[in-house]
Design a protein around this motif. Structure first.
Motif, mmCIF file in Angstrom:
data_model
loop_
_atom_site.group_PDB
_atom_site.id
_atom_site.type_symbol
_atom_site.label_atom_id
_atom_site.label_comp_id
_atom_site.label_asym_id
_atom_site.label_seq_id
_atom_site.Cartn_x
_atom_site.Cartn_y
_atom_site.Cartn_z
ATOM 1 N N HIS A 1 0.860 -1.178 0.000
ATOM 2 C CA HIS A 1 0.000 0.000 0.000
ATOM 3 C C HIS A 1 0.898 1.230 0.000
ATOM 4 O O HIS A 1 1.671 1.431 0.931
ATOM 5 C CB HIS A 1 -0.898 -0.027 1.243
ATOM 6 C CG HIS A 1 -1.752 1.192 1.383
ATOM 7 N ND1 HIS A 1 -2.195 1.639 2.604
ATOM 8 C CD2 HIS A 1 -2.251 2.067 0.471
ATOM 9 C CE1 HIS A 1 -2.922 2.718 2.429
ATOM 10 N NE2 HIS A 1 -2.964 3.004 1.152
ATOM 11 N N PHE A 2 0.784 2.025 -1.030
ATOM 12 C CA PHE A 2 1.552 3.264 -1.115
ATOM 13 C C PHE A 2 0.743 4.360 -0.438
ATOM 14 O O PHE A 2 -0.424 4.574 -0.743
ATOM 15 C CB PHE A 2 1.820 3.635 -2.576
ATOM 16 C CG PHE A 2 2.498 4.963 -2.727
ATOM 17 C CD1 PHE A 2 3.862 5.090 -2.520
ATOM 18 C CD2 PHE A 2 1.758 6.099 -3.029
ATOM 19 C CE1 PHE A 2 4.481 6.322 -2.637
ATOM 20 C CE2 PHE A 2 2.369 7.337 -3.160
ATOM 21 C CZ PHE A 2 3.743 7.448 -2.957
ATOM 22 N N VAL A 3 1.382 5.054 0.472
ATOM 23 C CA VAL A 3 0.729 6.164 1.164
ATOM 24 C C VAL A 3 1.555 7.415 0.907
ATOM 25 O O VAL A 3 2.744 7.467 1.240
ATOM 26 C CB VAL A 3 0.629 5.907 2.684
ATOM 27 C CG1 VAL A 3 0.003 7.093 3.381
ATOM 28 C CG2 VAL A 3 -0.152 4.644 2.950
ATOM 29 N N LEU A 4 0.934 8.379 0.297
ATOM 30 C CA LEU A 4 1.596 9.651 0.048
ATOM 31 C C LEU A 4 1.423 10.518 1.281
ATOM 32 O O LEU A 4 0.304 10.780 1.729
ATOM 33 C CB LEU A 4 0.986 10.336 -1.170
ATOM 34 C CG LEU A 4 1.603 11.667 -1.579
ATOM 35 C CD1 LEU A 4 3.072 11.487 -1.961
ATOM 36 C CD2 LEU A 4 0.828 12.276 -2.734
ATOM 37 N N THR A 5 2.531 10.922 1.846
ATOM 38 C CA THR A 5 2.457 11.797 3.013
ATOM 39 C C THR A 5 3.055 13.145 2.646
ATOM 40 O O THR A 5 4.004 13.236 1.866
ATOM 41 C CB THR A 5 3.217 11.202 4.215
ATOM 42 O OG1 THR A 5 4.571 10.978 3.850
ATOM 43 C CG2 THR A 5 2.591 9.896 4.653
ATOM 44 N N LYS A 6 2.482 14.156 3.207
ATOM 45 C CA LYS A 6 2.969 15.508 2.950
ATOM 46 C C LYS A 6 4.197 15.737 3.820
ATOM 47 O O LYS A 6 4.182 15.508 5.025
ATOM 48 C CB LYS A 6 1.885 16.535 3.280
ATOM 49 C CG LYS A 6 2.301 17.940 2.962
ATOM 50 C CD LYS A 6 1.174 18.910 3.240
ATOM 51 C CE LYS A 6 1.663 20.318 2.951
ATOM 52 N NZ LYS A 6 0.631 21.303 3.256
ATOM 53 N N HIS A 7 5.253 16.159 3.193
ATOM 54 C CA HIS A 7 6.479 16.469 3.927
ATOM 55 C C HIS A 7 6.362 17.892 4.453
ATOM 56 O O HIS A 7 6.123 18.831 3.718
ATOM 57 C CB HIS A 7 7.691 16.352 3.003
ATOM 58 C CG HIS A 7 8.975 16.749 3.654
ATOM 59 N ND1 HIS A 7 9.581 15.974 4.606
ATOM 60 C CD2 HIS A 7 9.758 17.843 3.515
ATOM 61 C CE1 HIS A 7 10.680 16.583 5.013
ATOM 62 N NE2 HIS A 7 10.827 17.721 4.369
#
Length: 143
Positions: A128-134
């Motif tokens: 599962h790819f989770v895009l997190t805001k840096h």
């Protein structure tokens, strides 16, 4: 060499096998049986028997099916039980499993090891790819 048979609902077998061919080339001792909408379970049984007959000179047959418990899975189990060669059936197949085992069986001849490798590869391929805001924590004024 252990033979590979891929089966599943609709065009699962031929569809996923076209990806195998594109990525790794078409493996030897490899059969495909689709369970088409127009097929009965008797038709599927006939096709699985024919495919297993073509693999009868192998050191066993490893069947990859789309859904555990579905008609292709259950029918492959039923057909495999009565054969002289060892037949193992896996459900929940993904592309990574087939590619891994297609290449590994050239140097791994132990069916149990290939089954374990296939199951582990199948599990490892589900991610599962989770895009997190840096968030930049640097002070705006500099150091």
């Amino acid at each position: 060499m252990i033979g590979i048979l891929v089966t599943g609902h609709g065009n699962f077998a031929t569809g996923i096998s076209s990806s195998v061919k594109l990525i790794a080339g078409m493996p030897e001792k490899y059969e495909m049986v689709d369970f088409l909408e127009s097929y009965s379970v008797d038709d599927l049984t006939r096709e699985l028997n024919a495919a297993m007959d073509r693999l009868s000179d192998c050191d066993g047959i490893l069947v990859f099916s789309d859904l555990a418990g579905g008609s292709p899975f259950k029918t492959a189990v039923e057909v495999g039980v009565g054969r002289k060669e060892r037949v193992e059936v896996l459900g929940g197949t993904n592309l990574g499993m087939i590619i891994e085992i297609s290449m590994a069986r050239g140097f791994v001849s132990d069916m149990d090891a290939l089954v374990e490798m296939a199951v582990n590869t199948g599990k490892d391929q589900v991610v599962h790819f989770v895009l997190t805001k840096h968030e930049d924590t640097a002070d705006e004024e500099g150091i």
